[in-house]
Design a protein around this motif. Structure first.
Motif, PDB file in Angstrom:
ATOM      1  N   UNK A  61      -3.941  -9.358   6.197  1.00 41.11           N
ATOM      2  CA  UNK A  61      -3.320 -10.664   6.407  1.00 41.11           C
ATOM      3  C   UNK A  61      -3.032 -11.407   5.107  1.00 41.11           C
ATOM      4  N   UNK A  62      -3.560 -10.889   3.976  1.00 45.16           N
ATOM      5  CA  UNK A  62      -3.481 -11.621   2.710  1.00 45.16           C
ATOM      6  C   UNK A  62      -3.030 -10.693   1.602  1.00 45.16           C
ATOM      7  N   UNK A  63      -2.088 -11.162   0.790  1.00 47.47           N
ATOM      8  CA  UNK A  63      -1.615 -10.386  -0.360  1.00 47.47           C
ATOM      9  C   UNK A  63      -1.212 -11.370  -1.450  1.00 47.47           C
ATOM     10  N   UNK A  64      -1.782 -11.184  -2.638  1.00 45.56           N
ATOM     11  CA  UNK A  64      -1.510 -12.055  -3.784  1.00 45.56           C
ATOM     12  C   UNK A  64      -1.721 -13.527  -3.442  1.00 45.56           C
ATOM     13  N   UNK A  65      -2.764 -13.758  -2.646  1.00 42.68           N
ATOM     14  CA  UNK A  65      -3.159 -15.120  -2.317  1.00 42.68           C
ATOM     15  C   UNK A  65      -2.328 -15.799  -1.254  1.00 42.68           C
ATOM     16  N   UNK A  66      -1.427 -15.057  -0.614  1.00 43.18           N
ATOM     17  CA  UNK A  66      -0.561 -15.647   0.407  1.00 43.18           C
ATOM     18  C   UNK A  66      -0.560 -14.754   1.648  1.00 43.18           C
ATOM     19  N   UNK A  67      -0.124 -15.306   2.793  1.00 39.11           N
ATOM     20  CA  UNK A  67      -0.011 -14.450   3.978  1.00 39.11           C
ATOM     21  C   UNK A  67       0.903 -13.264   3.700  1.00 39.11           C
ATOM     22  N   UNK A  68       0.556 -12.121   4.238  1.00 35.84           N
ATOM     23  CA  UNK A  68       1.360 -10.922   4.030  1.00 35.84           C
ATOM     24  C   UNK A  68       2.743 -11.086   4.666  1.00 35.84           C
ATOM     25  N   UNK A  69       3.666 -10.241   4.240  1.00 29.79           N
ATOM     26  CA  UNK A  69       5.063 -10.398   4.633  1.00 29.79           C
ATOM     27  C   UNK A  69       5.232 -10.410   6.147  1.00 29.79           C
ATOM     28  N   UNK A  70       4.563  -9.499   6.828  1.00 34.92           N
ATOM     29  CA  UNK A  70       4.753  -9.424   8.283  1.00 34.92           C
ATOM     30  C   UNK A  70       4.161 -10.616   9.007  1.00 34.92           C
ATOM     31  N   UNK A  71       3.195 -11.302   8.395  1.00 38.54           N
ATOM     32  CA  UNK A  71       2.638 -12.504   8.992  1.00 38.54           C
ATOM     33  C   UNK A  71       3.635 -13.662   8.935  1.00 38.54           C
ATOM     34  N   UNK A  72       4.507 -13.629   7.945  1.00 30.57           N
ATOM     35  CA  UNK A  72       5.486 -14.707   7.778  1.00 30.57           C
ATOM     36  C   UNK A  72       6.788 -14.385   8.491  1.00 30.57           C
ATOM     37  N   UNK A  89       5.706  -0.809  -1.256  1.00 28.71           N
ATOM     38  CA  UNK A  89       4.486  -0.124  -0.836  1.00 28.71           C
ATOM     39  C   UNK A  89       3.427  -1.121  -0.366  1.00 28.71           C
ATOM     40  N   UNK A  90       3.377  -2.292  -0.998  1.00 29.90           N
ATOM     41  CA  UNK A  90       2.421  -3.324  -0.584  1.00 29.90           C
ATOM     42  C   UNK A  90       2.795  -3.892   0.783  1.00 29.90           C
ATOM     43  N   UNK A  91       4.073  -4.189   0.979  1.00 28.58           N
ATOM     44  CA  UNK A  91       4.528  -4.715   2.272  1.00 28.58           C
ATOM     45  C   UNK A  91       4.186  -3.736   3.391  1.00 28.58           C
ATOM     46  N   UNK A  92       4.484  -2.473   3.168  1.00 31.36           N
ATOM     47  CA  UNK A  92       4.246  -1.466   4.201  1.00 31.36           C
ATOM     48  C   UNK A  92       2.755  -1.171   4.367  1.00 31.36           C
ATOM     49  N   UNK A  93       2.003  -1.151   3.286  1.00 33.06           N
ATOM     50  CA  UNK A  93       0.557  -0.910   3.389  1.00 33.06           C
ATOM     51  C   UNK A  93      -0.137  -1.986   4.219  1.00 33.06           C
ATOM     52  N   UNK A  94       0.358  -3.210   4.143  1.00 35.21           N
ATOM     53  CA  UNK A  94      -0.282  -4.330   4.827  1.00 35.21           C
ATOM     54  C   UNK A  94       0.017  -4.378   6.324  1.00 35.21           C
ATOM     55  N   UNK A 109      -9.441 -11.929  -5.690  1.00 35.55           N
ATOM     56  CA  UNK A 109      -8.546 -10.783  -5.575  1.00 35.55           C
ATOM     57  C   UNK A 109      -7.149 -11.169  -5.123  1.00 35.55           C
ATOM     58  N   UNK A 110      -7.036 -12.229  -4.328  1.00 36.08           N
ATOM     59  CA  UNK A 110      -5.752 -12.579  -3.742  1.00 36.08           C
ATOM     60  C   UNK A 110      -5.398 -11.708  -2.557  1.00 36.08           C
ATOM     61  N   UNK A 111      -6.352 -10.896  -2.114  1.00 36.52           N
ATOM     62  CA  UNK A 111      -6.193 -10.064  -0.928  1.00 36.52           C
ATOM     63  C   UNK A 111      -7.560  -9.954  -0.270  1.00 36.52           C
ATOM     64  N   UNK A 112      -7.621  -9.399   0.915  1.00 33.40           N
ATOM     65  CA  UNK A 112      -8.864  -9.362   1.661  1.00 33.40           C
ATOM     66  C   UNK A 112      -9.879  -8.441   0.999  1.00 33.40           C
ATOM     67  N   UNK A 113     -11.002  -8.996   0.608  1.00 35.80           N
ATOM     68  CA  UNK A 113     -12.068  -8.193   0.014  1.00 35.80           C
ATOM     69  C   UNK A 113     -12.830  -7.463   1.115  1.00 35.80           C
ATOM     70  N   UNK A 114     -13.385  -6.302   0.767  1.00 35.07           N
ATOM     71  CA  UNK A 114     -14.206  -5.559   1.696  1.00 35.07           C
ATOM     72  C   UNK A 114     -13.453  -4.834   2.793  1.00 35.07           C
TER      73      UNK A 114
END
Length: 312
Positions: A109-120, A96-101, A249-254
């Protein structure tokens, strides 16, 4: 895992004297991490496996699988038997996180402090990695759960199907997207979060309890508990989106504000949102009071309080 709990006194959560919540989280988290790592062995195509592992093993609080283990224990079961289902729940959450991003969804662009899956790995591989994790989740339950009676596994499959499909997080995500830029009332907002976030949290506690052989009475109490923590969890998420930094947060705030989404702070204000979260946690804990604050219910009671005290 440790970073998420260092600010808490080990016995301050859940009101259970002598219950070391910090140690419980650390130990349960370690069990979950080991099981997650073992769930994706050498297999082809390696590019898909790499994308799956990238997000599945990216860290996080692991609250969902830990809720599953704690509910199994409350029901009187052996939590070791619930480990495959706990892994399945984290796989669904990760999907759900991969698809939500994805750009077509929340475009992050950011999830758990790292680039999101699709960015990589690119959008196509990210979609397929999420699909593979979702289907692997059902494999974990149906084929990798030795020692659990078949009728209990069938009930778990049913709960996971409802939580991950149109009646659950998929339906919630659709309504969430449809409501961007629109005026949303509290009833609609709660519908979104009871489905997009709450449905999987509900499945966590119910699946663990089902594996443990829970009674109908306990399952009803856990449904009430899950509704309370599900909404409270999302309220705190909405508050943190406003008050915390991306680094914390390790993800984009706001991002909710940028997407013109209706959130609890936007609708109710920060202080009223906090009060509502606290009231929901109190309701959740009250549902489990008959099962003993100092006994097997202590982890679930502590986890309920942790939801409103977390800072990420």
């Amino acid at each position: 895992m440790t970073a998420a709990v260092t600010s808490m006194d080990s016995t301050s959560q859940g009101g259970a004297a002598g219950f070391d919540f910090k140690t419980y989280l650390t130990d349960a988290g370690a069990r979950v991490e080991a099981a997650l790592d073992a769930s994706l062995g050498p297999e082809r195509p390696e590019s898909l496996r790499e994308a799956m592992r990238y997000s599945l093993l990216a860290g996080g609080k692991r609250l969902r699988p830990i809720l599953c283990l704690a509910a199994c224990e409350l029901a009187g079961g052996d939590s070791e038997l619930a480990i495959p289902t706990a892994v399945a729940l984290e796989m669904i959450h990760t999907m759900s996180l991969i698809h939500d991003d994805l750009p077509a969804m929340d475009n992050d662009d950011l999830r758990r402090g790292r680039p999101t899956n699709h960015k990589v790995y690119g959008e196509a591989n990210a979609i397929l990695a999420g699909d593979a994790l979702l289907t692997r989740a059902f494999e974990m339950v149906a084929l990798r759960s030795p020692g659990v009676p078949a009728e209990r596994l069938l009930a778990v499959v049913g709960e996971l199907s409802m939580a991950s499909g149109a009646p659950g997080l998929v339906g919630g995500q659709v309504v969430d997207l449809e409501c961007e830029g629109k005026q949303v009332d509290l009833e609609t907002l709660e519908y979104i979060h009871l489905h997009k976030t709450g449905a999987l949290l509900r499945a966590c506690v119910l699946c663990g309890a089902l594996i443990g052989g829970a009674s109908a009475e306990l399952l009803d109490a856990l449904r009430t508990y899950a509704r309370g923590i599900g909404l409270a969890f999302q309220i705190i998420d909405d508050i943190l989106d406003v008050t915390a930094s991306s680094e914390v947060l390790g993800k984009t705030a706001g991002k909710d504000l940028a997407a013109d989404k209706t959130t609890y702070p936007k609708l109710l204000g920060l202080e009223e949102s906090k009060r509502r979260a606290e009231a929901l946690v109190a309701e959740a804990k009250a549902a489990l009071e008959p099962y003993g604050a100092g006994g097997k219910a202590a982890p679930l009671l502590a986890l309920a309080e942790f939801i409103t005290s977390r800072d990420r």
